[in-house]
Write a protein that holds these residues in place. Structure first.
Motif, short mmCIF file in Angstrom:
data_model
loop_
_atom_site.label_atom_id
_atom_site.label_comp_id
_atom_site.label_asym_id
_atom_site.label_seq_id
_atom_site.Cartn_x
_atom_site.Cartn_y
_atom_site.Cartn_z
N ARG A 1 0.83 -1.20 0.00
CA ARG A 1 0.00 0.00 0.00
C ARG A 1 0.88 1.26 0.00
O ARG A 1 0.62 2.21 -0.73
N GLU A 2 1.93 1.24 0.82
CA GLU A 2 2.84 2.39 0.88
C GLU A 2 3.56 2.59 -0.45
O GLU A 2 3.73 3.72 -0.91
N ALA A 3 3.97 1.47 -1.07
CA ALA A 3 4.68 1.56 -2.35
C ALA A 3 3.77 2.12 -3.43
O ALA A 3 4.17 2.97 -4.23
N GLU A 4 2.52 1.66 -3.45
CA GLU A 4 1.56 2.15 -4.45
C GLU A 4 1.28 3.63 -4.25
O GLU A 4 1.19 4.40 -5.21
N ARG A 5 1.18 4.05 -2.97
CA ARG A 5 0.99 5.47 -2.69
C ARG A 5 2.19 6.28 -3.16
O ARG A 5 2.05 7.39 -3.69
N GLY A 6 3.39 5.70 -2.94
CA GLY A 6 4.61 6.38 -3.38
C GLY A 6 4.67 6.55 -4.88
O GLY A 6 5.06 7.60 -5.39
N ILE A 7 4.25 5.51 -5.61
CA ILE A 7 4.24 5.58 -7.07
C ILE A 7 3.26 6.64 -7.55
O ILE A 7 3.56 7.42 -8.45
N ILE A 8 2.07 6.67 -6.93
CA ILE A 8 1.06 7.66 -7.30
C ILE A 8 1.57 9.07 -6.99
O ILE A 8 1.41 10.00 -7.79
N TYR A 9 2.22 9.24 -5.83
CA TYR A 9 2.76 10.54 -5.46
C TYR A 9 3.78 11.02 -6.50
O TYR A 9 3.72 12.16 -6.97
N GLU A 10 4.72 10.13 -6.86
CA GLU A 10 5.75 10.50 -7.82
C GLU A 10 5.13 10.86 -9.17
O GLU A 10 5.56 11.81 -9.82
N GLU A 11 4.12 10.08 -9.57
CA GLU A 11 3.48 10.33 -10.87
C GLU A 11 2.85 11.71 -10.93
O GLU A 11 3.05 12.47 -11.88
N PHE A 12 2.09 12.07 -9.88
CA PHE A 12 1.39 13.35 -9.91
C PHE A 12 2.28 14.52 -9.49
O PHE A 12 2.06 15.65 -9.93
N GLN A 13 3.28 14.24 -8.63
CA GLN A 13 4.19 15.30 -8.24
C GLN A 13 4.96 15.82 -9.45
O GLN A 13 5.22 17.02 -9.59
N SER A 14 5.29 14.92 -10.37
CA SER A 14 5.99 15.32 -11.59
C SER A 14 5.08 16.07 -12.55
O SER A 14 5.54 16.67 -13.52
N ARG A 15 3.76 16.04 -12.29
CA ARG A 15 2.80 16.72 -13.16
C ARG A 15 2.27 18.02 -12.56
O ARG A 15 1.30 18.58 -13.07
N GLU A 16 2.89 18.51 -11.51
CA GLU A 16 2.48 19.81 -10.97
C GLU A 16 2.56 20.87 -12.07
O GLU A 16 3.46 20.84 -12.91
N SER A 17 1.62 21.79 -12.09
CA SER A 17 1.50 22.83 -13.12
C SER A 17 1.03 22.25 -14.45
O SER A 17 1.25 22.85 -15.50
N ASP A 18 0.38 21.10 -14.41
CA ASP A 18 -0.19 20.50 -15.61
C ASP A 18 -1.70 20.34 -15.41
O ASP A 18 -2.23 20.60 -14.33
N ILE A 19 -2.36 19.86 -16.44
CA ILE A 19 -3.81 19.66 -16.40
C ILE A 19 -4.12 18.18 -16.23
O ILE A 19 -3.42 17.32 -16.78
N LEU A 20 -5.14 17.88 -15.45
CA LEU A 20 -5.65 16.52 -15.38
C LEU A 20 -7.15 16.53 -15.66
O LEU A 20 -7.82 17.56 -15.55
N THR A 21 -7.65 15.38 -16.05
CA THR A 21 -9.09 15.23 -16.33
C THR A 21 -9.64 14.14 -15.44
O THR A 21 -9.02 13.08 -15.27
N GLY A 22 -10.78 14.39 -14.81
CA GLY A 22 -11.39 13.39 -13.94
C GLY A 22 -12.89 13.57 -13.85
O GLY A 22 -13.46 14.48 -14.45
#
Length: 380
Positions: A131-152
C-alpha cells in the motif's frame, strides 16, 4: 505412498512464502530486502505483544528457507538480578565455555505455536508495504505533473470541497479554487490545474484549481499546435475566473499570426476553451516589447488614441475616444483591471476631453498608438 514429514511440509510452506514474497515485491516495485526487514521488525513486536513484552529479542527470517527464529538477547553477569535480560556466567558457560562477564549472547526462544502469529504478521506487513509503495508511485506520478492539467470525474461534494476521481486516486478542488459560477454534479467530467501534490499518511493529496491562470495557459498549449511547436508563445495571462480573461501572445515567425493561431478556423480552438471554462469571455491580444503598444493592445476591445508611459515607475496614461471610455474601463473596472494584470503596468485611462483639460506629467512621453487586431471569444 508415505506421508510427508512435518519438516517437509514446513520446508514447502517456507519456500512458497518466499516465492510469493519475491513475486509481490517484483510486481509492486519493492526491494525484497525491504520486505524481509519490515517483516522481521513486525515479528519482534508480535512476539513481545504475545509472549514477553519485556524481553529484548531478535528475529531472523531466512532468505533461503523462509523459516523464522526468535532469539533472546542477554548479558552475561556474575549473579543475575533480572532473568529476562541477564544470564549468569555459570549458565552461559554451559552453552559455551569461552563466555566471560559482559558478553552478550543470543538464546533461541522461538515458541512452538508462533507460526500462526508469524504468518498473520507477515501478511499484514506485506499488505502495508504494498500500500505504501503504491501510494509512493502515485505521489511521484502526480508530483511530476504539478502545473499541468488533469481530467477526472466529479465523485462527490463534501463541505463544498469537490472530490475528483482520477482512477488510481482522487484530487480535491477546494472552494477557493472553484469558479464561482460553476455547479459541480456527480459524474461531471472536468479539467483542472494541479496546484500542489502533498504527502500525507493516507497517501498523496492532490490539490487542483479551476481558477488558476495556469489552467487557461495549459488549455491553449494543448489546443493550439503552433504553441506546442514553439512558434507562438504565451507571454502573460490575467483571469477573473468565470467572467473574463486576457491572454497576450507573440510569434517568433513574422508570417504566423499569433492571435489567429489561437482563435483557429471559425474560432473553433478558442471556443473549445471557452466551453471548458463555463463560457468565460477570453480576450486574445498581441504582445509587444513596446510598453505603449502592449498597453494599448491589452485594453482591447477598446480603441486607444495615445499612451504615455513612465518606464521607471511602470505607470501609464491612456487616452481613448470619449465614446470608448466606458468600454476601456469595463464593467466595474474589469477591463482596465485585467489589462493592468496582463501588462504589470499601472494604467490611468482618460477620455480625449478629460485629457485635454489636464496637463501631462513631464516624466511621461506620450505617443499615438494604433492597437493591433485582437479577438474576444465568449460563450454561445
Amino acid at each position: 505412498m508415505a506421508r510427508r514429514t512435518t519438516k517437509a511440509k514446513a520446508r514447502d510452506n517456507g519456500q512458497e512464502f518466499l516465492d510469493t514474497l519475491r513475486e509481490l515485491g517484483k510486481e509492486k516495485g519493492i526491494d525484497e530486502e525491504v520486505l524481509f526487514e519490515a517483516i522481521e521488525a513486525a515479528l519482534i513486536s508480535a512476539y513481545k505483544r504475545n509472549f514477553s513484552s519485556a524481553q529484548n529479542v531478535r528475529v531472523t527470517l531466512s532468505r533461503e528457507t523462509g523459516h523464522y527464529h526468535v532469539y533472546a538477547i542477554k548479558t552475561v553477569v556474575e549473579d543475575t538480578e533480572d532473568d529476562i535480560t541477564e544470564i549468569s556466567l555459570a549458565q552461559a558457560r554451559t552453552i559455551r565455555p569461552e563466555y566471560e562477564v559482559g558478553d552478550v549472547i543470543e538464546i533461541e526462544v522461538t515458541p512452538a505455536n508462533f507460526g500462526r502469529i508469524a504468518a498473520q504478521t507477515a501478511k499484514q506487513v506485506v499488505v502495508q508495504r504494498i500500500r505504501e509503495a503504491e501510494r509512493g508511485i502515485i505521489y511521484e506520478e502526480f508530483q511530476s505533473r504539478e502545473s499541468d492539467i488533469l481530467t477526472g470525474l466529479v465523485q462527490r461534494v463534501e463541505n463544498r470541497n469537490v472530490f475528483i476521481d482520477l482512477g488510481k486516486t482522487e484530487a480535491v478542488l477546494t472552494p477557493a479554487e472553484q469558479i464561482p459560477t460553476e455547479v459541480y454534479e456527480h459524474g461531471d467530467r472536468i479539467k483542472a490545474y494541479i496546484v500542489e501534490v502533498k504527502k500525507t499518511n493516507k497517501g498523496p493529496q492532490i490539490v487542483v484549481s479551476r481558477t488558476h491562470p495556469g489552467l487557461l495557459k495549459r488549455l491553449f498549449e494543448l489546443e493550439v499546435p503552433e504553441i506546442q511547436e514553439g512558434i507562438v508563445e504565451i507571454k502573460s495571462v490575467a483571469r477573473e475566473p468565470g467572467n473574463r480573461s486576457k491572454i497576450a501572445v507573440w510569434s517568433k515567425d513574422e508570417s504566423v499570426d499569433p492571435v489567429g493561431s489561437c482563435v483557429g478556423h471559425r474560432g473553433m480552438r478558442v471556443q473549445a476553451i471557452v466551453d471548458e471554462l463555463g463560457s468565460e469571455k477570453i480576450d486574445i491580444v498581441k504582445w509587444s516589447e513596446d510598453p505603449a503598444k502592449f498597453i494599448a493592445n491589452a485594453l482591447s476591445p477598446a480603441k486607444v488614441v495615445s499612451v504615455a508611459v513612465n518606464e521607471e515607475e511602470k505607470v501609464s496614461r491612456v487616452v481613448v475616444p470619449d465614446y470608448q471610455l466606458s468600454l476601456a474601463i469595463g464593467k466595474e473596472g474589469q477591463n482596465a483591471r485585467l489589462a493592468a494584470k496582463l501588462t504589470s503596468w499601472k494604467i490611468d485611462i482618460k477620455s480625449e476631453s478629460q485629457a485635454a483639460e489636464e496637463q501631462l506629467d513631464e516624466n511621461m512621453n506620450e505617443v499615438e498608438v494604433e492597437s493591433d487586431e485582437s479577438f474576444t471569444a465568449e460563450g454561445e
